[in-house]
Write a protein that holds these residues in place. Structure first.
Motif, PDB file in Angstrom:
ATOM      1  N   GLU A  24     -12.106  32.242  11.541  1.00 27.61           N
ATOM      2  CA  GLU A  24     -10.816  32.747  11.109  1.00 27.61           C
ATOM      3  C   GLU A  24     -10.632  32.562   9.611  1.00 27.61           C
ATOM      4  OE1 GLU A  24      -7.750  31.222  13.561  1.00 27.61           O
ATOM      5  OE2 GLU A  24      -8.638  32.053  15.348  1.00 27.61           O
ATOM      6  N   HIS A  28     -10.858  26.332  10.117  1.00 29.93           N
ATOM      7  CA  HIS A  28      -9.864  26.341  11.177  1.00 29.93           C
ATOM      8  C   HIS A  28     -10.170  27.481  12.156  1.00 29.93           C
ATOM      9  CE1 HIS A  28      -5.818  25.224  12.571  1.00 29.93           C
ATOM     10  NE2 HIS A  28      -5.751  26.478  12.939  1.00 29.93           N
ATOM     11  N   HIS A  30      -9.403  28.691  16.097  1.00 34.18           N
ATOM     12  CA  HIS A  30      -8.703  28.444  17.357  1.00 34.18           C
ATOM     13  C   HIS A  30      -9.704  28.341  18.502  1.00 34.18           C
ATOM     14  CE1 HIS A  30      -4.719  30.270  15.750  1.00 34.18           C
ATOM     15  NE2 HIS A  30      -5.122  29.221  15.084  1.00 34.18           N
ATOM     16  N   PRO A  51      -7.602  22.616  16.302  1.00 35.25           N
ATOM     17  CA  PRO A  51      -6.351  23.279  15.929  1.00 35.25           C
ATOM     18  C   PRO A  51      -5.260  23.039  16.975  1.00 35.25           C
ATOM     19  CG  PRO A  51      -8.194  24.741  15.525  1.00 35.25           C
ATOM     20  CD  PRO A  51      -8.736  23.552  16.287  1.00 35.25           C
ATOM     21  N   GLU A  53      -2.966  24.859  18.090  1.00 31.93           N
ATOM     22  CA  GLU A  53      -2.790  25.973  19.010  1.00 31.93           C
ATOM     23  C   GLU A  53      -3.595  25.762  20.288  1.00 31.93           C
ATOM     24  OE1 GLU A  53      -3.545  29.595  21.082  1.00 31.93           O
ATOM     25  OE2 GLU A  53      -5.085  28.518  19.974  1.00 31.93           O
ATOM     26  N   GLU A  59       1.135  26.390  16.132  1.00 31.47           N
ATOM     27  CA  GLU A  59       0.744  25.542  15.006  1.00 31.47           C
ATOM     28  C   GLU A  59       1.876  25.260  14.030  1.00 31.47           C
ATOM     29  OE1 GLU A  59      -3.182  26.053  13.347  1.00 31.47           O
ATOM     30  OE2 GLU A  59      -3.495  27.665  14.777  1.00 31.47           O
ATOM     31  N   TYR A  60       2.969  25.977  14.171  1.00 31.63           N
ATOM     32  CA  TYR A  60       4.112  25.736  13.283  1.00 31.63           C
ATOM     33  C   TYR A  60       4.790  24.417  13.657  1.00 31.63           C
ATOM     34  CZ  TYR A  60       6.276  27.851  17.400  1.00 31.63           C
ATOM     35  OH  TYR A  60       6.647  28.143  18.687  1.00 31.63           O
ATOM     36  N   GLU A 106      -2.377  21.737   8.007  1.00 31.32           N
ATOM     37  CA  GLU A 106      -3.422  22.201   7.101  1.00 31.32           C
ATOM     38  C   GLU A 106      -2.795  23.120   6.054  1.00 31.32           C
ATOM     39  OE1 GLU A 106      -6.998  25.154   7.854  1.00 31.32           O
ATOM     40  OE2 GLU A 106      -7.240  23.297   8.995  1.00 31.32           O
ATOM     41  N   LYS A 109       1.144  27.419   8.025  1.00 32.52           N
ATOM     42  CA  LYS A 109       0.951  28.178   9.259  1.00 32.52           C
ATOM     43  C   LYS A 109      -0.126  27.596  10.164  1.00 32.52           C
ATOM     44  CE  LYS A 109       2.432  32.544   7.290  1.00 32.52           C
ATOM     45  NZ  LYS A 109       2.109  33.940   7.054  1.00 32.52           N
ATOM     46  N   HIS A 110      -0.847  26.610   9.697  1.00 29.57           N
ATOM     47  CA  HIS A 110      -1.944  26.050  10.488  1.00 29.57           C
ATOM     48  C   HIS A 110      -1.870  24.534  10.509  1.00 29.57           C
ATOM     49  CE1 HIS A 110      -3.843  29.959  10.774  1.00 29.57           C
ATOM     50  NE2 HIS A 110      -3.671  30.107   9.484  1.00 29.57           N
ATOM     51  N   SER A 111      -2.116  23.985  11.685  1.00 27.53           N
ATOM     52  CA  SER A 111      -2.152  22.536  11.820  1.00 27.53           C
ATOM     53  C   SER A 111      -3.236  22.147  12.811  1.00 27.53           C
ATOM     54  CB  SER A 111      -0.794  21.987  12.269  1.00 27.53           C
ATOM     55  OG  SER A 111      -0.462  22.475  13.555  1.00 27.53           O
ATOM     56  N   ASP A 112      -3.670  20.914  12.710  1.00 26.37           N
ATOM     57  CA  ASP A 112      -4.681  20.360  13.603  1.00 26.37           C
ATOM     58  C   ASP A 112      -4.116  19.144  14.310  1.00 26.37           C
ATOM     59  OD1 ASP A 112      -6.811  22.107  12.882  1.00 26.37           O
ATOM     60  OD2 ASP A 112      -7.193  20.909  11.100  1.00 26.37           O
TER      61      ASP A 112
END
Length: 169
Positions: A24, A28, A30, A51, A53, A59-60, A106, A109-112
């Motif tokens: 992606e 990161h 998914h 991730p 998600e 992920e928000y 991250e 819009k992206h988190s782990d």
């Protein structure tokens, strides 16, 4: 101190694995995660990164009560069901203890999800096997790159389905 060096190595290996999973953007992807396990004798450390998600469906930053409940329930599974997702040979009598589970942003819009655990066994896991069942709890996990180090042995496997086994011989 040797265990710390192994963990540092695993962190680098986990990062390298994630970089090779470029689907992606950056590191990161998914559905793709990394699991590092390091043992020195009967004492071990575990690091899991994936991730958000793949764990709780978004992920928000959770703002609504429903999103917070969804997130908290999923994170509770990582704490309470880890011994079902990561199964050591029962004869080893391993006890896995959560050290830390956190959601790391991250970008906006992206988190782990990053989870670390300590593990103590009655015997070294060398000579046994480990079974991975992460998809039972988290069906969005499509691939989990596993790196396992114990004393002078290093093994790896891609856990793409439940009941994936890693022989430690």
């Amino acid at each position: 101190m040797k265990l710390f060096a192994i963990i540092l190595f695993l962190s680098c290996a986990v990062s390298a694995h994630k970089k090779s999973e470029h689907r992606e953007h950056a590191i990161h992807a998914h559905g793709a995660g990394a699991l590092g396990i390091a043992f020195e004798g009967t004492k071990g450390s575990i690091e899991f990164k994936i991730p958000s998600e793949s764990i709780f469906g978004f992920e928000y930053k959770a703002k609504s009560d429903q999103d917070k409940k969804t997130r908290d329930d999923a994170l509770a599974k990582l704490e309470n069901k880890i011994s079902e997702m990561l199964e050591f040979d029962p004869s080893l009598n391993c006890k896995i203890q959560k050290e830390k589970i956190e959601v790391v942003a991250e970008t906006s819009k992206h988190s782990d999800v990053v989870a670390t655990y300590s593990v103590m066994c009655d015997k070294s896991p060398v000579g046994s096997e480990v079974t991975f069942n992460f998809q039972k709890q988290f069906p969005k996990i499509k691939g989990l790159g596993v790196q396992f180090i114990a004393d002078n042995m290093q093994k790896s496997v891609e856990a793409t389905k439940n009941n994936t086994k890693l022989p430690l011989r």
